[in-house]
Design an enzyme around this catalytic site. Structure first.
Site, short mmCIF file in Angstrom:
data_model
loop_
_atom_site.label_atom_id
_atom_site.label_comp_id
_atom_site.label_asym_id
_atom_site.label_seq_id
_atom_site.Cartn_x
_atom_site.Cartn_y
_atom_site.Cartn_z
N THR A 185 0.83 -1.20 0.00
CA THR A 185 0.00 0.00 0.00
C THR A 185 0.87 1.26 0.00
OG1 THR A 185 -1.72 -1.20 1.19
CG2 THR A 185 -1.89 1.19 1.18
N TYR B 260 5.80 -12.99 3.56
CA TYR B 260 4.51 -12.64 2.94
C TYR B 260 4.28 -13.58 1.77
CZ TYR B 260 0.89 -9.42 1.11
OH TYR B 260 -0.28 -8.85 0.67
N LYS C 110 2.32 -13.93 6.90
CA LYS C 110 1.22 -13.20 6.28
C LYS C 110 0.82 -13.87 4.97
CE LYS C 110 -0.24 -8.66 4.60
NZ LYS C 110 0.18 -7.31 4.17
#
Length: 307
Positions: free
Chosen positions: A55, A142, A167
């Site tokens: 993001t 991730y 994650k």
């Protein structure tokens, strides 16, 4: 001193915030606006902030800009919550980002997938072992895109105390359950799907109680209302927010590549808190989609106010 890996692991519970990286109209870093943005997000009481990640347009930042973003975040947050920095790229590049993040005081790092390179599981394991060997802080692998882990690979990584959580943004629930089984359920799982609220119930069923909320960056009242409803077991409010806000948002996100980030910045602008443009190759939100996003935000805020 950064928290120990065990302390960091324990802190990653609940609602996780992912700030954007503000830019000026000419595309330069806007650090004063970034500080304001961090203050706005802290008001929603996230469990941790992850800066310069997806993001935060990690892939569009230079090494120097990445360092400035991490330095600014650590100073501004002042220990209120842990600050984790995005690191990624090939192994040596990721090591450079990791060293910079540690030098600037980050409490941990989210290890983004190696860019474009897809190797076998032993290659992926070797990549993370090098990062583990060099790290002074806790790491969060991730899973998504070019980094999809076999359960045995995750179990091997989880044996090291520097791996503090895992994650998932891949979305394969069966694979995630096999991973939980392989690790004995001892490694905290983070729901990292785009518009993660739409996946919360499925992920909680396999033990992922914490999640990253993109909406926390531009509609914190909505994100907080959903999380509160989730913690209270208020399924009626969850259902209403899913119907009026999160599902329409995910449908809009899927219309255009890159909207997972672009919509967040457009939402900030619609709420009078602009963080500037996105950097190419991301594109700005089309006018008709911006209007649609505004209606979605209004509906979400109305539900949150009534909750």
């Amino acid at each position: 001193m950064p928290p120990s890996p065990a302390e960091l692991s324990t802190s990653l519970t609940g609602l996780l915030g992912f700030p954007v990286t503000p830019f000026t109209s000419t595309g330069e870093l806007d650090l004063p606006r970034f500080e304001e943005h961090l203050d706005e997000m802290l008001e929603a009481a996230p469990a941790a902030l992850f800066v310069a990640c997806g993001t935060g347009e990690f892939a569009s930042l230079t090494h120097d800009e990445h360092r400035e973003v991490v330095r600014t975040a650590v100073a501004r947050v002042g220990g209120a919550v842990p600050v984790l920095a995005g690191v990624g790229g090939g192994t040596r590049t990721a090591l450079e980002y990791l060293r910079a993040a540690e030098d600037e005081g980050a409490d941990g790092a989210l290890v983004l997938p190696p860019y474009l390179q897809v190797g076998p599981q032993d290659g992926l394991l070797a990549h993370y072992r090098e990062l583990i060997g060099a790290a002074r802080v806790g790491l969060v692998p991730y899973q998504r895109s070019t980094a999809v882990f076999a359960p045995a690979t995750v179990a091997e990584l989880a044996r090291n105390e520097k791996i503090v959580a895992f994650k998932d943004g891949h979305g394969d629930i069966e694979l995630l359950q096999r991973t939980v089984t392989a690790t004995g359920g001892g490694l905290p799982l983070l729901n990292g799907m785009p518009t993660a609220e739409t996946f919360v119930r499925a992920y909680r069923a396999v033990g992922a109680v914490s999640y990253s909320s993109a909406s926390l960056a531009f509609a914190p009242a909505v994100a907080s209302a959903f999380f509160t409803a989730l913690e209270r077991g208020d399924e009626a409010t969850q259902d209403e927010l899913l119907r009026e806000f999160y599902v329409p948002l995910s449908e809009l996100r899927d219309t255009t590549p890159g909207y997972a980030v672009s919509l967040v910045k457009a939402g900030l602008e619609l709420r009078g808190r602009s963080a500037g443009p996105v950097r190419p190759p991301l594109g700005e939100v089309r006018p008709e989609h911006r209007e649609r996003l505004g209606r979605i935000i209004d509906r979400g805020l109305a539900v949150a106010a009534a909750a």
